[in-house]
Design an enzyme around this catalytic site. Sequence first.
Site: not given
Length: 821
Positions: A26, A47, A56, A236, A266, A369, A555
């Site tokens: 990112v 870092q 990640s 995870h 997955y 990602v 609105d």
Amino acid sequence: MSHEIRTAPAPDPAHARVVVIGAGIVGCALADELTARGWSHVTVVEQGPLPAPGGSSSHAPGLVFRTNASRTMTAFAAYTVDTLRGLSVDGEPCFRAVGGLEVATTPERWADLHRKVGLAAAWGVRGELLTAHQCKALWPPLDGEKVLGGFHTPDDGLADAVLASRALQGRAQARGARFLARHTVTDIEQEDGRVTAVVTDRGRFPADTVVSAAGFWGPVIGRMAGVSVPLLPLAHQYATTAPLAGLTARAAATLPILRHQDRDLYFRAHTDADGTRLGIGSYAHRPLPVDPFAVPAYDDAPVMPSSLAFTPEDFEPSWADAAALLPELAHSSVAHGFNGVFSFTPDGMPLLGESRELRGFWLAEAVWVTHSAGAARAVAEWMTDGRPSLDVHACDVRRFEDVQLTPQYIEERSARSFVEVYDVVHPLQPMERPRPLRTSPFHVRQRELGAYFLEGGGWERPHWYETNAPLVDGLRVPVRDAWSARYWSPIAAAEAKATRERVALYDMTPLRRLEVTGRGALAFLQRMTTNQLEKKPGSVTYTLLLDEAGGIRSDLTVARLAPDRFQVGANSPADLDWLLAHAPDSVTVRDITSGTCCIGVWGPLARELVQPLTRDDFSHTAFGYFRAKETVVGNVPVTALRLSYVGELGWELYTSADLGLRLWDTLWEAGQRLDVVAAGRSAFESLRLEKGYRAWGRDMTAEHTPYEAGLGFAVRPGKGAFTGRAALGDPAAVTRRLTCLTLDSRSAVVLGSEPVLVDGVPAGHVTSAAYGYTIGRCVAYAWLPVLAPGTAVQVEYFGEKVPATVAEEPLFDPRMAHLLR
């Protein structure tokens, strides 16, 4: 409450010094996007070492499935695919379009895949449903007997996040950006409410703008800045098998990524020198929260900070489920596994945008990602152009209420987001804990009446009342399919009928209320909104907040209660921030929602109910439509606005929260002779759509102009300058419109987000839909090319092409006879 946001103006973008914290995918994508827009003074501090700093991105398995219930998230993923598939490093592609396959092993999932293929069509993603035999041919290791069918998206695939980060970094560096590894942030300096510098263990970096793209370390950086970053890091599980003899490298190279969402699994293929393996990711285990403040530094971590020790006992059920779907795994084993850390938020959406607590401090957090380049583009556009080209209100960090920013709420809801990653989640399905949080003063009476509550913005909102069940007798209410019948009751039809024929009480307390006061209040609101507000006290005006490009930010209904005092009905917390950020010193803007409450008294007998309770004249002559009056109802001081979002005579009655229950009881007791009912949001939705009233955030967003949304009546260019006026253009030049549709069959129902087909080709999507009990058919609003009334279209609902017709609006009471009596 009041939030002080007035600060010095932002720096000139051409000379702005930007520091991005975090060089995962990112942060690298953001540096690429910013430098592509001419921002050359961009520094990225990280870092860890580069190119794999240990967050990640460094362990991500890289599965990119674009289709999402959110149009915005789908667009983020589509842009990410477009960006990465054009990148390579040393001849290695950053993205491989091997395709994606989601399989169904239960009837519920098979039905959901039919819904998902509709979402794909609505959002422009190429995909098709496959038979079990076709799934087996595409993914030979599958046990075809276990599969009912699948959803195939040939353009999805695998992203190599580390390679992609290298490529994006290289492009950004070529345009002047610098990337500094081994720089740990220790402080965020600020002055007068604006960020001024980032301090690291290796030096201080002056900054006009700071972006936290620190991933699951976001809360750590946020604390330094005094900014809430509502995310929870969770581990995870991911495991790779021993080499599989039956899976060749050649076959694996074209094997689609696979999701077995019925078991929260997955799969993807990995090929190395030892052979071909399967990678298996699982969301089936218990939530494993991680304290971001206790994550070890890169050099202290056994592998890397985001890679925790595997917990085999948590994976055992998933291994059994994987082997049941892929029989060859019965002869294999887990060769390697780890628990990878990444971010979840209370609603599962990213955290993007400038913080409300510290100007110049931006977030690009909780982005996977899959959505990385798309989210980075949105933030870069926001920083450089003042707005993203895509609607991102559901990702705006300012979307949360204060009660949703408490640590316990963040932890509990974010953990639930993890649990529900692969669940079939209904669009109305609420989180179950922690509840209740925000209740109106009428809550005790609503429970006595058997209210069925759903949640929105932390508020408990009655959708119907079980005590009205006897009113259903004799009504002809179409039978619904299982999906559309969830979180719905035929009681809604009875409540809608009672509103049209008698009178009903609606709890409108969750509507956001702002108070704008001061000698400059009128001039300020005139400059910020589109309609003419220079009217006498006692007037109410429907108006719009636009951005500089003419897009609808929100609105509003603005009631002028005194020369320098206005009550504003708004939408999200971002509306408050927007007004505060632009308010001059002579104006005070306060959120008064929590200290007040509101009852909508609507129906042809509304005047008969309210008039005997007040000494003021509530006749049409004395108290006209879109007028306001401060009065007394019974013993309760109220601010009465003659408005109606259901298309019937009536008033919104506002009072302080401490007097709310007395107001409800007063109206309820007086209404017994008129057979008053309490009515819920389900009836409200039906009635508002019959009348053609728009809901911001669903029917229109900043992507749309007033003329496209059918709200040109709320724009008065002749009143003088206002934000967005110069960008509006010619009302007659629109090429798309928010279009009213009615389904041809009186029994058909759709819910929203379905694709709309014109001449058999997807041309738009449904925004809001509800059965119109008064007109006897389902009403749907959709964004479509300009079409003439009477044009035949189709709405695709769970694979069925439902005939519909473009209709003139409003469908109900076009001459306003019901409202103006």
